[in-house]
Each structure stands twice: as C-alpha cells, then as structure tokens.
Design a protein around this motif. Structure first.
Motif, PDB file in Angstrom:
ATOM      1  N   ALA A 308       0.853  -1.180   0.000  1.00 53.29           N
ATOM      2  CA  ALA A 308       0.000   0.000   0.000  1.00 53.29           C
ATOM      3  C   ALA A 308       0.890   1.233   0.000  1.00 53.29           C
ATOM      4  O   ALA A 308       1.992   1.224   0.547  1.00 53.29           O
ATOM      5  CB  ALA A 308      -0.911   0.005   1.223  1.00 53.29           C
ATOM      6  N   PHE A 309       0.409   2.323  -0.616  1.00 49.26           N
ATOM      7  CA  PHE A 309       1.183   3.553  -0.657  1.00 49.26           C
ATOM      8  C   PHE A 309       0.264   4.739  -0.921  1.00 49.26           C
ATOM      9  O   PHE A 309      -0.921   4.575  -1.241  1.00 49.26           O
ATOM     10  CB  PHE A 309       2.282   3.468  -1.726  1.00 49.26           C
ATOM     11  N   SER A 310       0.818   5.944  -0.771  1.00 52.08           N
ATOM     12  CA  SER A 310       0.074   7.178  -1.013  1.00 52.08           C
ATOM     13  C   SER A 310       0.421   7.713  -2.391  1.00 52.08           C
ATOM     14  O   SER A 310       1.564   7.617  -2.840  1.00 52.08           O
ATOM     15  CB  SER A 310       0.421   8.232   0.037  1.00 52.08           C
ATOM     16  N   PHE A 311      -0.572   8.339  -3.039  1.00 52.31           N
ATOM     17  CA  PHE A 311      -0.376   8.873  -4.391  1.00 52.31           C
ATOM     18  C   PHE A 311      -1.224  10.122  -4.568  1.00 52.31           C
ATOM     19  O   PHE A 311      -2.376  10.170  -4.151  1.00 52.31           O
ATOM     20  CB  PHE A 311      -0.780   7.813  -5.416  1.00 52.31           C
ATOM     21  N   GLY A 312      -0.624  11.149  -5.188  1.00 59.81           N
ATOM     22  CA  GLY A 312      -1.392  12.352  -5.442  1.00 59.81           C
ATOM     23  C   GLY A 312      -0.589  13.423  -6.155  1.00 59.81           C
ATOM     24  O   GLY A 312       0.570  13.202  -6.529  1.00 59.81           O
ATOM     25  N   PRO A 313      -1.180  14.599  -6.350  1.00 67.23           N
ATOM     26  CA  PRO A 313      -0.499  15.689  -7.056  1.00 67.23           C
ATOM     27  C   PRO A 313       0.819  16.067  -6.395  1.00 67.23           C
ATOM     28  O   PRO A 313       0.968  15.982  -5.177  1.00 67.23           O
ATOM     29  CB  PRO A 313      -1.515  16.842  -6.971  1.00 67.23           C
ATOM     30  N   SER A 314       1.786  16.509  -7.200  1.00 69.84           N
ATOM     31  CA  SER A 314       3.123  16.842  -6.700  1.00 69.84           C
ATOM     32  C   SER A 314       3.112  18.019  -5.740  1.00 69.84           C
ATOM     33  O   SER A 314       4.071  18.216  -4.990  1.00 69.84           O
ATOM     34  CB  SER A 314       4.060  17.149  -7.873  1.00 69.84           C
ATOM     35  N   SER A 315       2.045  18.791  -5.715  1.00 64.94           N
ATOM     36  CA  SER A 315       1.949  19.929  -4.800  1.00 64.94           C
ATOM     37  C   SER A 315       1.679  19.502  -3.361  1.00 64.94           C
ATOM     38  O   SER A 315       1.836  20.294  -2.425  1.00 64.94           O
ATOM     39  CB  SER A 315       0.832  20.875  -5.253  1.00 64.94           C
ATOM     40  N   GLY A 316       1.299  18.252  -3.150  1.00 68.24           N
ATOM     41  CA  GLY A 316       0.983  17.766  -1.804  1.00 68.24           C
ATOM     42  C   GLY A 316       2.211  17.567  -0.946  1.00 68.24           C
ATOM     43  O   GLY A 316       3.306  17.289  -1.442  1.00 68.24           O
ATOM     44  N   GLY A 317       2.042  17.716   0.372  1.00 70.17           N
ATOM     45  CA  GLY A 317       3.142  17.530   1.312  1.00 70.17           C
ATOM     46  C   GLY A 317       3.179  16.118   1.851  1.00 70.17           C
ATOM     47  O   GLY A 317       2.211  15.644   2.457  1.00 70.17           O
ATOM     48  N   GLN A 318       4.311  15.416   1.650  1.00 73.77           N
ATOM     49  CA  GLN A 318       4.424  14.036   2.105  1.00 73.77           C
ATOM     50  C   GLN A 318       4.736  13.901   3.586  1.00 73.77           C
ATOM     51  O   GLN A 318       4.585  12.837   4.178  1.00 73.77           O
ATOM     52  CB  GLN A 318       5.497  13.295   1.299  1.00 73.77           C
ATOM     53  N   CYS A 330      -3.326   3.782  -2.420  1.00 72.99           N
ATOM     54  CA  CYS A 330      -3.259   2.845  -3.541  1.00 72.99           C
ATOM     55  C   CYS A 330      -2.680   1.517  -3.080  1.00 72.99           C
ATOM     56  O   CYS A 330      -2.054   1.431  -2.020  1.00 72.99           O
ATOM     57  CB  CYS A 330      -2.383   3.406  -4.665  1.00 72.99           C
ATOM     58  N   VAL A 331      -2.882   0.496  -3.907  1.00 69.83           N
ATOM     59  CA  VAL A 331      -2.325  -0.833  -3.647  1.00 69.83           C
ATOM     60  C   VAL A 331      -1.737  -1.375  -4.943  1.00 69.83           C
ATOM     61  O   VAL A 331      -2.336  -1.247  -6.012  1.00 69.83           O
ATOM     62  CB  VAL A 331      -3.407  -1.800  -3.117  1.00 69.83           C
ATOM     63  N   THR A 332      -0.546  -1.983  -4.840  1.00 75.88           N
ATOM     64  CA  THR A 332       0.057  -2.697  -5.960  1.00 75.88           C
ATOM     65  C   THR A 332       0.269  -4.159  -5.581  1.00 75.88           C
ATOM     66  O   THR A 332       0.526  -4.469  -4.411  1.00 75.88           O
ATOM     67  CB  THR A 332       1.407  -2.073  -6.378  1.00 75.88           C
ATOM     68  N   ASP A 333       0.176  -5.032  -6.577  1.00 77.76           N
ATOM     69  CA  ASP A 333       0.446  -6.456  -6.347  1.00 77.76           C
ATOM     70  C   ASP A 333       1.849  -6.831  -6.801  1.00 77.76           C
ATOM     71  O   ASP A 333       2.154  -8.007  -6.984  1.00 77.76           O
ATOM     72  CB  ASP A 333      -0.597  -7.321  -7.047  1.00 77.76           C
ATOM     73  N   LEU A 334       2.708  -5.844  -6.990  1.00 73.07           N
ATOM     74  CA  LEU A 334       4.115  -6.004  -7.376  1.00 73.07           C
ATOM     75  C   LEU A 334       4.279  -6.511  -8.809  1.00 73.07           C
ATOM     76  O   LEU A 334       5.354  -6.959  -9.194  1.00 73.07           O
ATOM     77  CB  LEU A 334       4.863  -6.939  -6.412  1.00 73.07           C
ATOM     78  N   SER A 335       3.202  -6.444  -9.613  1.00 79.86           N
ATOM     79  CA  SER A 335       3.283  -6.884 -11.007  1.00 79.86           C
ATOM     80  C   SER A 335       3.496  -5.719 -11.960  1.00 79.86           C
ATOM     81  O   SER A 335       3.597  -5.921 -13.168  1.00 79.86           O
ATOM     82  CB  SER A 335       1.991  -7.609 -11.396  1.00 79.86           C
ATOM     83  N   TRP A 338      -1.172  -0.980 -10.410  1.00 89.07           N
ATOM     84  CA  TRP A 338      -1.603  -0.445  -9.131  1.00 89.07           C
ATOM     85  C   TRP A 338      -2.930   0.253  -9.305  1.00 89.07           C
ATOM     86  O   TRP A 338      -3.280   0.712 -10.383  1.00 89.07           O
ATOM     87  CB  TRP A 338      -0.554   0.475  -8.530  1.00 89.07           C
ATOM     88  N   VAL A 339      -3.699   0.291  -8.215  1.00 86.44           N
ATOM     89  CA  VAL A 339      -5.039   0.879  -8.254  1.00 86.44           C
ATOM     90  C   VAL A 339      -5.249   1.783  -7.050  1.00 86.44           C
ATOM     91  O   VAL A 339      -4.654   1.583  -5.995  1.00 86.44           O
ATOM     92  CB  VAL A 339      -6.137  -0.209  -8.269  1.00 86.44           C
ATOM     93  N   LYS A 340      -6.112   2.779  -7.232  1.00 78.75           N
ATOM     94  CA  LYS A 340      -6.526   3.638  -6.121  1.00 78.75           C
ATOM     95  C   LYS A 340      -7.669   2.952  -5.381  1.00 78.75           C
ATOM     96  O   LYS A 340      -8.634   2.503  -5.991  1.00 78.75           O
ATOM     97  CB  LYS A 340      -6.988   5.005  -6.627  1.00 78.75           C
ATOM     98  N   ILE A 341      -7.561   2.899  -4.060  1.00 74.81           N
ATOM     99  CA  ILE A 341      -8.650   2.295  -3.289  1.00 74.81           C
ATOM    100  C   ILE A 341      -9.442   3.342  -2.508  1.00 74.81           C
ATOM    101  O   ILE A 341     -10.495   3.031  -1.953  1.00 74.81           O
ATOM    102  CB  ILE A 341      -8.139   1.186  -2.353  1.00 74.81           C
ATOM    103  N   THR A 342      -8.928   4.574  -2.409  1.00 76.44           N
ATOM    104  CA  THR A 342      -9.759   5.701  -1.994  1.00 76.44           C
ATOM    105  C   THR A 342      -9.814   6.659  -3.179  1.00 76.44           C
ATOM    106  O   THR A 342      -8.884   6.716  -3.988  1.00 76.44           O
ATOM    107  CB  THR A 342      -9.206   6.434  -0.757  1.00 76.44           C
ATOM    108  N   THR A 343     -10.884   7.412  -3.274  1.00 77.01           N
ATOM    109  CA  THR A 343     -11.067   8.291  -4.437  1.00 77.01           C
ATOM    110  C   THR A 343     -11.482   9.711  -4.065  1.00 77.01           C
ATOM    111  O   THR A 343     -11.610  10.555  -4.949  1.00 77.01           O
ATOM    112  CB  THR A 343     -12.120   7.697  -5.384  1.00 77.01           C
ATOM    113  N   ASP A 344     -11.689   9.989  -2.761  1.00 76.12           N
ATOM    114  CA  ASP A 344     -12.183  11.313  -2.382  1.00 76.12           C
ATOM    115  C   ASP A 344     -11.078  12.364  -2.329  1.00 76.12           C
ATOM    116  O   ASP A 344     -11.347  13.562  -2.253  1.00 76.12           O
ATOM    117  CB  ASP A 344     -12.948  11.272  -1.053  1.00 76.12           C
TER     118      ASP A 344
END
Length: 363
Positions: A308-318, A330-335, A338-344
């Motif tokens: 699992a990991f975080s993904f978003g616009p480059s303007s966001g603060g990590q 998001c979640v990746t199966d290492l293949s 990857w898909v987003k599992i939250t969308t709000d």
C-alpha cells in the motif's frame, strides 16, 4: 624471432585473461547495486492507476489504516480511518475535532495502533506519541514532543523519536534521539547509539535486530536509508547495495524491503538479515508515476503479496501533518499494476496494513 613473438603473445594473452576474469568478478560483485536501476524482467510499469475492475480487491483479507484530513463535526482536522483493502467500510477510529491524529501503525498482533497527535494551537502546538486499541478505545500517552513510532516484533515495545526542538515542527527529520518504550513497565530506554539524529520513518526488523530509517542531513549523511543495530551502536548505509531514497519498510517474513527511491518511483528488493550487517540484492522498481504526481509511504501487507502507498499531485506535502489535497491510498500487487482504493482525495496518506489475528492467514 617468430618464436619469441609467439611467446610474447602467449604471455600477453594469459595476462589479458586474468584481467578479464578479474573485471568480470568485480562486475558480478557490484552487479547487485547496478541492478538497482532495473525493473523486474518483462515488467512494464504503468504511470497511472489501473481500473479498479481489473482487480478482485475483495479477496484481500486485511484492513488498512490511514490518516486523512477532513470535516469532523464541522471542523477540519486529521483523523485515523480504517477500511477494507478494496476501500469499502471506511470507519473513523478517532473522531476528535479538536485534535489531529496521524501516522497510524498497527501492532504485529493487530490489536493496537500507535500514532502521533498534535495538540494545541499555534506556538503552543505539541506533537506526542500515543497508542490505543484497534477500535479506537483506551488511548494511552507514550511521550510528549515525540514522533514517528513503530512496534517491536513481539508488540511489547514501541520505538519513537524525540523532537529535536521544544518548538513544534512539521519537518520529518527534526529528531534528536531514538527511545524504546516498554508497554508493561512504562519505562523509556534510550537507544545505545546516542548520536542518532535527523532520522525518520523508522521500522523494526521482524528478527528484532535492526532498525531501518531514512536520514536527512544527520551524522554526516545527506539523504539515504540506514540500518541501525537495535542493541548496539553500528550504523550501515544501504546505498552500497543500490538502495537510495527514503521511508523503508520490511516485509513480515524479513525477506524483502521496500522504499521510495524518488518522488515518482517505488522500489522493492530482497534482503538478508542473517549476517553482521544487512545485505540487499535484486533491487527493482515496482511503481512509477507521472512527474506531475508523487508516490510515498510504502507498507507491505502481512502476507507480503501487496504494498500500500500514497499517491497524489506533486503539490501535496508528504511529511506527517503536510496537507495533500487530491492524495489517495493505492495498492500494488508487485506486477507493475496499481489501483486507487480511496477516491475522495481528502489528504489520504500513511497507509498501514492491519494483520489478522490468526497466524494461519500468513502461511
């Protein structure tokens, strides 16, 4: 004349062979570091998320914790949420409009959560470390002016970092000391290496022998990932193995490591913890995003099949407490997919998988 020339050629050929063999040996030794720039064989990395319908996310048996900045009873603040691996059944575990809770980490047995809380306003704001039950009840304070906790493999201790300054700071590397807290005795024990500072995103290896952490401008390091002896003073730079970047995480079986190499690349590698220092090999990229975005905050699922990991616009603060509008989990199966599992896009960051209580689930 011809005979001499023949002898000379033979000697030269023998020397050449030795040089070539030595060169090949050097290349083989350094090859593990060089492969850090390679992807998995035949793996094409997609720079955008795949459609959710391509995955049967409901089959993943684990839940995910994360931090999110949203409206709570009419007030915007950071809260801790829990959801299924497909993004369904989102539950607010904290519901505290007057506080900001962030950086959730589930205990190895899945019964508790460690986290940080920002209390107060303005110059009086203080960040502290807490833990509570997985359902949000029975909150216990661990330390004031502390940050970025992680669990020991047996779940009996919490490691945390003291703040570098008395004054509040959102800088992730504003740390001055590594401390171990015993849940039963409530004793705080400083780590043997008192020179540790400017480290962040610590994680404790499953064998209990190592801490892995990112460092920024501390202990004569610029930006790198370190392996730190849990019960000693040894510190090892993982860049020698081709590991560059920040925010490492170790799989539950202790056989793999994942981290963010850049703002746009996530990596995974095999790791050997059996020696006097960790050895990392077979480094490869598993996620890559567009330059207009960022990927951060990796975490292995308990069975090691997903990250699992975080993904978003480059303007966001990590950084912890950094606003990141448009970011999702998001979640990746290492293949390579990857898909987003939250969308709000409500500043969703710092995912952490929740283990299932039965150990049979991991076998």
């Amino acid at each position: 004349m011809d005979r001499r020339r023949g002898v000379t050629v033979k000697r030269f050929s023998g020397l050449s062979i030795i040089i070539i063999l030595y060169s090949l040996l050097v290349l083989c030794i350094s090859g593990e570091a060089l492969c850090g720039r390679q992807n998995l064989r035949g793996l094409r990395l997609k720079k955008i998320p795949s459609p959710r319908q391509e995955w049967d996310l409901e089959k993943i048996p684990f839940k995910i914790l994360y931090e999110t900045f949203r409206d709570t009873d009419g007030r915007l603040n950071w809260e801790l949420f829990q959801m299924n691996a497909d993004g369904s059944d989102q539950v607010n575990l904290t519901q505290t409009p007057d506080l900001d809770e962030m950086y959730p980490h589930a205990s190895p047995d899945g019964t508790k959560i460690s986290f940080v809380t920002d209390e107060g306003r303005g110059r009086d704001k203080v960040r502290s470390v807490y833990y509570m039950n997985i359902d949000g009840t029975e909150r216990i304070k661990v330390a004031t002016n502390a940050r970025q906790p992680c669990w020991s493999p047996d779940g009996k201790k919490i490691a945390y970092l003291r703040g570098e300054y008395e004054r509040y700071s959102t800088r992730e590397y504003a740390t001055a000391e590594l401390v171990i807290y015993d849940l039963e005795s409530r004793e705080h024990k400083p780590h043997p290496n008192t020179a540790l500072h400017h480290i962040y995103a610590i994680c404790w290896s499953p064998d209990g022998n190592w801490f892995f952490a990112a460092v920024h401008g501390g202990m004569e390091y610029s930006d790198t990932i370190l392996a730190i002896e849990a019960d000693g003073t040894g510190v090892f730079d993982m860049e020698k193995w081709g590991v560059r970047g920040c925010r490492p995480d170790i799989s539950r079986d202790g056989k793999r490591i994942t981290w963010g190499e850049t703002d746009w690349d996530l990596c995974v590698a095999d790791i050997d913890l059996s020696g006097s220092e960790p050895r990392i090999y077979n480094v490869r990229k598993i996620v890559k995003c567009l330059l207009s975005a960022k990927v951060y905050h990796v975490d292995f699922s308990p069975d090691g099949k997903y990250i699992a990991f975080s993904f978003g616009p480059s303007s966001g603060g990590q950084q912890v407490g950094g606003k990141a509008r448009g970011w999702n989990i998001c979640v990746t199966d290492l293949s390579g997919k990857w898909v987003k599992i939250t969308t709000d896009g409500k500043h969703n960051k710092e995912p952490d998988w929740v283990p299932i209580l039965s150990e049979d689930s991991y076998e």
